[in-house]
Motif scaffolding. Structure first.
Motif, PDB file in Angstrom:
ATOM      1  N   UNK A 140       0.810  -1.218   0.000  1.00  0.00           N
ATOM      2  CA  UNK A 140       0.000   0.000   0.000  1.00  0.00           C
ATOM      3  C   UNK A 140       0.844   1.269   0.000  1.00  0.00           C
ATOM      4  N   UNK A 141       1.945   1.267   0.745  1.00  0.00           N
ATOM      5  CA  UNK A 141       2.726   2.504   0.817  1.00  0.00           C
ATOM      6  C   UNK A 141       3.311   2.898  -0.528  1.00  0.00           C
ATOM      7  N   UNK A 142       3.485   1.924  -1.427  1.00  0.00           N
ATOM      8  CA  UNK A 142       3.985   2.251  -2.765  1.00  0.00           C
ATOM      9  C   UNK A 142       2.910   2.909  -3.621  1.00  0.00           C
ATOM     10  N   UNK A 143       1.659   2.706  -3.288  1.00  0.00           N
ATOM     11  CA  UNK A 143       0.565   3.374  -3.998  1.00  0.00           C
ATOM     12  C   UNK A 143       0.343   4.803  -3.485  1.00  0.00           C
ATOM     13  N   UNK A 144       0.793   5.087  -2.291  1.00  0.00           N
ATOM     14  CA  UNK A 144       0.488   6.368  -1.655  1.00  0.00           C
ATOM     15  C   UNK A 144       1.291   7.493  -2.289  1.00  0.00           C
ATOM     16  N   UNK A 145       0.628   8.550  -2.756  1.00  0.00           N
ATOM     17  CA  UNK A 145       1.362   9.657  -3.369  1.00  0.00           C
ATOM     18  C   UNK A 145       2.239  10.376  -2.354  1.00  0.00           C
ATOM     19  N   UNK A 146       3.456  10.683  -2.763  1.00  0.00           N
ATOM     20  CA  UNK A 146       4.429  11.356  -1.907  1.00  0.00           C
ATOM     21  C   UNK A 146       4.595  12.798  -2.365  1.00  0.00           C
ATOM     22  N   UNK A 147       4.584  13.717  -1.424  1.00  0.00           N
ATOM     23  CA  UNK A 147       4.773  15.127  -1.770  1.00  0.00           C
ATOM     24  C   UNK A 147       6.070  15.326  -2.549  1.00  0.00           C
ATOM     25  N   UNK A 148       7.100  14.585  -2.185  1.00  0.00           N
ATOM     26  CA  UNK A 148       8.395  14.734  -2.850  1.00  0.00           C
ATOM     27  C   UNK A 148       8.323  14.400  -4.342  1.00  0.00           C
ATOM     28  N   UNK A 149       7.424  13.485  -4.692  1.00  0.00           N
ATOM     29  CA  UNK A 149       7.278  13.105  -6.098  1.00  0.00           C
ATOM     30  C   UNK A 149       6.796  14.285  -6.931  1.00  0.00           C
ATOM     31  N   UNK A 150       5.737  14.947  -6.484  1.00  0.00           N
ATOM     32  CA  UNK A 150       5.215  16.070  -7.241  1.00  0.00           C
ATOM     33  C   UNK A 150       6.193  17.247  -7.235  1.00  0.00           C
ATOM     34  N   UNK A 151       6.865  17.482  -6.110  1.00  0.00           N
ATOM     35  CA  UNK A 151       7.850  18.572  -6.055  1.00  0.00           C
ATOM     36  C   UNK A 151       8.958  18.330  -7.069  1.00  0.00           C
ATOM     37  N   UNK A 152       9.457  17.103  -7.136  1.00  0.00           N
ATOM     38  CA  UNK A 152      10.527  16.788  -8.089  1.00  0.00           C
ATOM     39  C   UNK A 152      10.019  16.858  -9.524  1.00  0.00           C
ATOM     40  N   UNK A 153       8.806  16.388  -9.765  1.00  0.00           N
ATOM     41  CA  UNK A 153       8.229  16.451 -11.104  1.00  0.00           C
ATOM     42  C   UNK A 153       8.139  17.898 -11.591  1.00  0.00           C
ATOM     43  N   UNK A 154       7.647  18.784 -10.762  1.00  0.00           N
ATOM     44  CA  UNK A 154       7.539  20.194 -11.153  1.00  0.00           C
ATOM     45  C   UNK A 154       8.920  20.815 -11.334  1.00  0.00           C
ATOM     46  N   UNK A 155       9.869  20.431 -10.491  1.00  0.00           N
ATOM     47  CA  UNK A 155      11.237  20.929 -10.664  1.00  0.00           C
ATOM     48  C   UNK A 155      11.815  20.464 -12.003  1.00  0.00           C
ATOM     49  N   UNK A 156      11.524  19.223 -12.379  1.00  0.00           N
ATOM     50  CA  UNK A 156      12.013  18.715 -13.658  1.00  0.00           C
ATOM     51  C   UNK A 156      11.381  19.456 -14.836  1.00  0.00           C
ATOM     52  N   UNK A 157      10.106  19.799 -14.713  1.00  0.00           N
ATOM     53  CA  UNK A 157       9.476  20.606 -15.766  1.00  0.00           C
ATOM     54  C   UNK A 157      10.171  21.961 -15.895  1.00  0.00           C
ATOM     55  N   UNK A 158      10.555  22.539 -14.765  1.00  0.00           N
ATOM     56  CA  UNK A 158      11.293  23.806 -14.800  1.00  0.00           C
ATOM     57  C   UNK A 158      12.619  23.639 -15.522  1.00  0.00           C
ATOM     58  N   UNK A 159      13.362  22.593 -15.172  1.00  0.00           N
ATOM     59  CA  UNK A 159      14.712  22.421 -15.719  1.00  0.00           C
ATOM     60  C   UNK A 159      14.692  22.041 -17.196  1.00  0.00           C
ATOM     61  N   UNK A 160      13.753  21.197 -17.569  1.00  0.00           N
ATOM     62  CA  UNK A 160      13.758  20.655 -18.934  1.00  0.00           C
ATOM     63  C   UNK A 160      13.006  21.522 -19.936  1.00  0.00           C
ATOM     64  N   UNK A 161      11.941  22.168 -19.470  1.00  0.00           N
ATOM     65  CA  UNK A 161      11.024  22.818 -20.414  1.00  0.00           C
ATOM     66  C   UNK A 161      10.731  24.278 -20.097  1.00  0.00           C
ATOM     67  N   UNK A 162      11.373  24.833 -19.082  1.00  0.00           N
ATOM     68  CA  UNK A 162      11.046  26.201 -18.700  1.00  0.00           C
ATOM     69  C   UNK A 162       9.742  26.288 -17.929  1.00  0.00           C
TER      70      UNK A 162
ATOM     71  N   UNK B   6       3.418  25.981 -24.264  1.00  0.00           N
ATOM     72  CA  UNK B   6       3.635  26.709 -25.521  1.00  0.00           C
ATOM     73  C   UNK B   6       4.360  25.823 -26.526  1.00  0.00           C
ATOM     74  N   UNK B   7       5.365  25.090 -26.063  1.00  0.00           N
ATOM     75  CA  UNK B   7       6.104  24.193 -26.959  1.00  0.00           C
ATOM     76  C   UNK B   7       5.211  23.113 -27.551  1.00  0.00           C
ATOM     77  N   UNK B   8       4.116  22.790 -26.864  1.00  0.00           N
ATOM     78  CA  UNK B   8       3.221  21.727 -27.330  1.00  0.00           C
ATOM     79  C   UNK B   8       1.900  22.255 -27.865  1.00  0.00           C
ATOM     80  N   UNK B   9       1.887  23.516 -28.288  1.00  0.00           N
ATOM     81  CA  UNK B   9       0.756  24.049 -29.029  1.00  0.00           C
ATOM     82  C   UNK B   9      -0.366  24.664 -28.224  1.00  0.00           C
TER      83      UNK B   9
END
Length: 264
Positions: A215-237, A244-247
């Motif tokens: 069950x704990x592997x199904x539970x969403x972790x705050x760190x996951x979303x924080x890292x995902x948004x950080x990656x969007x910043x680094x990779x795509x602005x 904008x890049x995707x229309x």
């Protein structure tokens, strides 16, 4: 819907869904909030009762359902109660590949493995990054459906946590929600994870896969979303740059921002 002083999320309690809430009332970076009654997020809608349907139609003002499941899931689960309501429009935008054996499948699996290798301790973040690289059309289509909705739009998948979490994070980012509050809204699903998994176990479509991980592997972790948004910043602005890049143009970004906000 929320008491932001204590960080408590107050849920929309329905008989046939356990992970449904309005994402209005979230503080924005410039001191206003997201508007209630514009965007809801939810788990599978297959089991809604007549009372649930009446509440969503008459109290919430639901006009549009955005379904992020695959066509295989939709077919296996069959028609949901809201699909029989003529005044509610339904749009399907799968965040997962629809065909396993298409010519691009091998390259897709290679890219998925590469993302997973970058995040061996957080496979969810790897999956989310694959959503944005493999199904940008569906993310953009889902946001356009929210934009067009004359009433409240509801975004859902099976559990209402991963695919739904990504699309709602995009929408809240466009609305200018504080980064910490986007992360908090994503992680709030963890409060209902046992009930969510119980619902999935009751479905022949999902039951076999639910208990393959604890069950704990199904539970969403705050760190996951924080890292995902950080990656969007680094990779795509960031989210706006990716859109904008995707229309999804500046005019559409502006319209969605206005739709989802409570203006001063």
């Amino acid at each position: 819907m929320r008491n932001w002083d204590t960080g408590v999320v107050l849920w929309i309690d329905l008989e046939g869904a356990v992970n449904i809430r309005d994402v209005g009332g979230i503080p924005t970076e410039d001191g206003t909030t997201t508007a209630p009654g514009r965007l809801l997020r939810a788990d599978n809608l297959q089991d809604l009762s007549p009372a649930d349907v009446s509440y969503l139609l008459d109290t919430v003002g639901l006009s549009t359902v955005v379904d992020l499941r695959t066509k295989t899931e939709v077919h296996a689960e069959g028609p949901a109660p809201l699909t029989r309501v003529g005044r509610v429009s339904h749009e399907h935008h799968s965040l997962l590949p629809e065909g396993t054996w298409d010519p691009a499948a091998e390259a897709l699996l290679v890219r998925h493995r590469q993302e997973a290798e970058r995040y061996p301790d957080d496979p969810a973040c790897a999956h989310y990054l694959c959503y944005v690289t493999e199904r940008p059309d569906s993310i953009v289509g889902a946001l356009r459906a929210i934009n067009r909705a004359p009433g409240a739009a509801l975004v859902h998948c099976a559990a209402g946590k991963d695919r739904t979490g990504v699309v709602v994070a995009f929408a809240l980012s466009v609305a200018g929600a504080r980064r910490a509050e986007i992360v908090r809204d994503y992680a709030a699903t963890g409060e209902r994870i046992s009930a969510i998994l119980a619902r999935l176990r009751s479905s022949a479509t999902y039951a076999e896969d639910v208990d393959k991980v604890p069950e704990h592997r199904h539970t969403p972790r705050a760190e996951t979303m924080a890292e995902f948004l950080d990656q969007l910043d680094r990779r795509f602005g960031g989210v706006p740059g990716w859109l904008v890049d995707n229309g999804f143009g500046e005019d559409e970004i502006g319209a969605l921002r206005r739709k989802l906000r409570t203006e001063p």
